[in-house]
Structures are given as C-alpha cells and as structure tokens.
Write a protein that holds these residues in place. Structure first.
Motif, PDB file in Angstrom:
ATOM      1  N   TYR A  70      14.112  31.299  30.844  1.00  0.00           N
ATOM      2  CA  TYR A  70      12.830  30.784  31.314  1.00  0.00           C
ATOM      3  C   TYR A  70      12.507  31.338  32.688  1.00  0.00           C
ATOM      4  CZ  TYR A  70      14.850  27.595  34.762  1.00  0.00           C
ATOM      5  OH  TYR A  70      15.498  27.084  35.856  1.00  0.00           O
ATOM      6  N   ASP A  71      11.216  31.353  33.010  1.00  0.00           N
ATOM      7  CA  ASP A  71      10.688  31.658  34.339  1.00  0.00           C
ATOM      8  C   ASP A  71       9.749  30.516  34.690  1.00  0.00           C
ATOM      9  OD1 ASP A  71      11.777  34.330  34.842  1.00  0.00           O
ATOM     10  OD2 ASP A  71      10.498  34.949  33.185  1.00  0.00           O
ATOM     11  N   LEU A  72       9.903  29.974  35.888  1.00  0.00           N
ATOM     12  CA  LEU A  72       9.084  28.847  36.325  1.00  0.00           C
ATOM     13  C   LEU A  72       8.473  29.165  37.682  1.00  0.00           C
ATOM     14  CD1 LEU A  72       8.209  25.831  35.968  1.00  0.00           C
ATOM     15  CD2 LEU A  72      10.277  25.245  37.248  1.00  0.00           C
ATOM     16  N   THR A  73       7.171  28.926  37.811  1.00  0.00           N
ATOM     17  CA  THR A  73       6.487  29.042  39.091  1.00  0.00           C
ATOM     18  C   THR A  73       5.945  27.668  39.454  1.00  0.00           C
ATOM     19  OG1 THR A  73       5.834  31.318  38.597  1.00  0.00           O
ATOM     20  CG2 THR A  73       4.639  30.201  40.359  1.00  0.00           C
ATOM     21  N   GLU A  74       6.234  27.234  40.677  1.00  0.00           N
ATOM     22  CA  GLU A  74       5.729  25.970  41.191  1.00  0.00           C
ATOM     23  C   GLU A  74       4.839  26.284  42.394  1.00  0.00           C
ATOM     24  OE1 GLU A  74       8.991  22.863  41.570  1.00  0.00           O
ATOM     25  OE2 GLU A  74      10.142  24.708  41.222  1.00  0.00           O
TER      26      GLU A  74
END
Length: 159
Positions: A70-74
């Motif tokens: 997964y890749d997550l941007t916050e």
C-alpha cells in the motif's frame, strides 16, 4: 490418439488454472487480475480541520488477493481565514508498507503495517480498515472495532 488429446487438454486446463490462481476468473475461462484500488476521504482530527487520506492498495496475485502493498498520503487540512474555502492544505506525509486481509466475525479487514522509511515517523505504526463494501473502507481501531459514527471515518473508492 485419444490419449494424446486427453493429456493435451489436461495440460492446457492446468496451465489456465495456474494462470488464474488468486485472480477472478469468468465462466468462459478468462482471468481478470485484481486492479489496484485507490480510496480517498477526509477524516476528522483533533489538532486540525481534518486529514485527507488517499490510500492505494495493490493486491498480490500470488497471495490469492489476501495481501499486498500500500501507499498512503495524509494531508492535514488547516483553517485559513484568507482562503475562499476557509481551509488550506497543511503538512503532508507519505507512508508505504504491506497489508493483509484478515477476517473476523464474518467481516473482512485490511491491516496496514508501515515500512520503517515513512516520512511521518510519529504516526501510528498500523492502520486498520473494515471493508464496508466493494467501494468503501471504514477506519477501525487496533481491536477492529468500528467507530461510533462510521460515516465520518469512511474512505470511498476513486479508482
């Protein structure tokens, strides 16, 4: 001749089954790999106006679509009285890692475990999402308990 035809048909069917391993296969024998999925949503936060999450999950076919990366941007949303919308984008953080699909009480969850190279080292080490439907994920706690107001913690599929 019949034996040769039988073994050839058997060999072809085994190759087709191996090619479809972990993928969605239609009745006509065609295989469809599970595409990457991207979810996005604005979730509440205690120290800002909210956090915009964008989560990309990439299922691994060789793990029967039960694990992947997964890749997550916050992106933290900050109040801004000079903006027409009243808010602006604040600091952003990226994380990546692995996820697994777990089942509990008949429900499916994505358990995300971040890699050590995150840009937000102070963030929680794991995130968990209930697979609410084919198009939504709901953030849950470490014990896989749903929030009191699940709509506020929902990410919707965008791709």
């Amino acid at each position: 001749m019949k034996k040769i035809f039988y073994f050839a048909a058997l060999g072809l069917s085994m190759v087709a089954m191996a090619a479809c391993s972990g993928n969605k296969c239609s009745k006509d024998g065609g295989c469809v790999e599970r595409p990457d999925e991207v979810y996005s949503g604005l979730l509440p936060a205690a120290d800002c106006e909210g956090i915009r999450y964008t989560l990309k999950v990439d299922y691994e076919d060789d793990k029967n679509n039960m694990a992947g990366d997964y890749d997550l941007t916050e992106i933290y949303i900050m109040a801004d009285s000079t903006s027409a919308t009243g808010v602006k984008d604040g600091p952003s953080y990226k994380s990546e890692g692995d996820f697994t699909v777990v089942e509990k009480d008949g429900k499916k969850y994505l358990k995300l475990v971040k890699d050590a190279k995150d840009s937000n080292p102070g963030a929680a080490s794991d995130l968990n999402f209930l697979v609410s439907s084919d198009s939504t994920l709901t953030m849950v706690n470490a014990d896989l308990e749903e929030p009191a107001t699940p709509l506020l913690y929902t990410l919707k599929i965008v791709k």
